[in-house]
Design an enzyme around this catalytic site. Sequence first.
Site, PDB file in Angstrom:
ATOM      1  N   ALA A  72       0.826  -1.210   0.000  1.00  0.00           N
ATOM      2  CA  ALA A  72       0.000   0.000   0.000  1.00  0.00           C
ATOM      3  C   ALA A  72       0.857   1.255   0.000  1.00  0.00           C
ATOM      4  O   ALA A  72       0.606   2.197  -0.757  1.00  0.00           O
ATOM      5  CB  ALA A  72      -0.933  -0.014   1.212  1.00  0.00           C
ATOM      6  N   ARG A  74       4.923 -12.335  -3.231  1.00  0.00           N
ATOM      7  CA  ARG A  74       4.730 -10.998  -2.657  1.00  0.00           C
ATOM      8  C   ARG A  74       6.022 -10.188  -2.692  1.00  0.00           C
ATOM      9  O   ARG A  74       6.020  -8.984  -2.951  1.00  0.00           O
ATOM     10  CB  ARG A  74       4.219 -11.132  -1.226  1.00  0.00           C
ATOM     11  CG  ARG A  74       3.822  -9.833  -0.562  1.00  0.00           C
ATOM     12  CD  ARG A  74       3.336 -10.080   0.850  1.00  0.00           C
ATOM     13  NE  ARG A  74       2.101 -10.828   0.878  1.00  0.00           N
ATOM     14  CZ  ARG A  74       0.879 -10.275   0.929  1.00  0.00           C
ATOM     15  NH1 ARG A  74       0.765  -8.959   0.964  1.00  0.00           N
ATOM     16  NH2 ARG A  74      -0.189 -11.025   0.967  1.00  0.00           N
ATOM     17  N   TYR A  99      -1.610 -22.695  -4.930  1.00  0.00           N
ATOM     18  CA  TYR A  99      -1.438 -22.306  -6.328  1.00  0.00           C
ATOM     19  C   TYR A  99       0.051 -22.226  -6.639  1.00  0.00           C
ATOM     20  O   TYR A  99       0.875 -21.981  -5.743  1.00  0.00           O
ATOM     21  CB  TYR A  99      -2.139 -20.986  -6.676  1.00  0.00           C
ATOM     22  CG  TYR A  99      -1.814 -19.794  -5.808  1.00  0.00           C
ATOM     23  CD1 TYR A  99      -0.702 -18.991  -6.065  1.00  0.00           C
ATOM     24  CD2 TYR A  99      -2.636 -19.447  -4.743  1.00  0.00           C
ATOM     25  CE1 TYR A  99      -0.425 -17.883  -5.293  1.00  0.00           C
ATOM     26  CE2 TYR A  99      -2.367 -18.343  -3.964  1.00  0.00           C
ATOM     27  CZ  TYR A  99      -1.259 -17.558  -4.238  1.00  0.00           C
ATOM     28  OH  TYR A  99      -0.989 -16.472  -3.466  1.00  0.00           O
ATOM     29  N   ASP A 133      -4.708  -1.937   4.575  1.00  0.00           N
ATOM     30  CA  ASP A 133      -5.099  -2.618   5.804  1.00  0.00           C
ATOM     31  C   ASP A 133      -5.278  -1.671   6.977  1.00  0.00           C
ATOM     32  O   ASP A 133      -5.967  -2.008   7.943  1.00  0.00           O
ATOM     33  CB  ASP A 133      -4.056  -3.678   6.172  1.00  0.00           C
ATOM     34  CG  ASP A 133      -4.206  -4.952   5.354  1.00  0.00           C
ATOM     35  OD1 ASP A 133      -5.215  -5.074   4.629  1.00  0.00           O
ATOM     36  OD2 ASP A 133      -3.314  -5.811   5.437  1.00  0.00           O
TER      37      ASP A 133
END
Length: 384
Positions: free
Chosen positions: A14, A101, A204, A281
């Site tokens: 973010a 990530r 995944y 968040d």
Amino acid sequence: MATTDILIVGGGIAGLATALAFARRGFSPLLLEQHDTVAEIGAGIQITPNGMAVLRALGLGEAAAAAGLAGQALEVCDALSGRCAARFPLPGGGNWLFLHRAALIALLYRAACGAGVAIRTAARVERLEGGKAVLTGGERIGAGLILGADGLHSVVRRHLVGGSDPFFTGQVAWRALLPALQDPAPPMPAARIWMAPGRHVVTYPLRDGRVNLVAVRAQSAWSDDGWHHRDDPEVLRRAFADLCPELRALLDRVTEVGRWGLFRHPVPLRWHDARTAILGDAAHPTLPFLAQGANLALEDAWVLAREVARGGRLDEALARYQAQRRPRVERAIAAANANARHYHLSGLPRRAALAGLSLAGRIAPAAFMNRYRWLHDLDVTRGG
């Protein structure tokens, strides 16, 4: 005392996306990260078409696609029998990525530095006071606009809405990256949801042959110190020992695992004051059952920078940002909460759900994902 026009607290997805979005519009923000480096040691992440739209607008679409693996399908499996109940095509024409990530953090970090964003590490903000951020050690940084992208335990959120603690949602999760096999078969680029009574597992593949795994179990309390810590892989294996052989074989490959309680805050009624705002968040933590935490944060970053860049009174720009974002994230959070319930059904409701999914997969597989067109089809960058 140092001063800056825009101060961003938090160097995660973010914060970096916000810094880059402002820099792309001609601003020179300062970003503060409390840790010694801007890095991410977590596992995989799914970037859905709405998040990819923002990455493309930031100039990172091709780089993200090269670092990730284009997802093709969502498979829903019975974790007890191992049977795949249904396979649904993922929308977006290649704009649904399975990505580490850390790779996304690295892309955003390099782009932000290249765009002239000033980034300070080992800079922990203790509180806001009189339009200034007060750092550990007493240093004060003044700013015309302070943005909190500092996560669940946000200092900026506490300044805006008070000091309430996040609440435990009754879910505990383990997250792991499974090492690549010696001679891996070409990965099937599908996300699998393995449903079991009171539990579920999501797996995944990633581009490097590793497999991302998140295992979630419902429990009534979280009593460990802190909200996240390393765990023994044997604890994970015992918690899911009664599942199908295929899933147990995946769990046997886990060598390192993190465990954390899933906490949330209520979405506050107000995300800003005259010179401060929150996003990601810090504003709206969501359960990881819709793959939207990072995607909503990317949207927040773009919309916030756009509204401020449009000029006029700052408080009005921040109000426009909140008005555009709050209803959408509340709907996404409600959908994620519903998934948490559906994944953990037991008895007759569970059998009925699996039968219904199987029927949907045979008759109208595209219709299943069309339920979320309101989420995945929105491109916030079309508004400028």
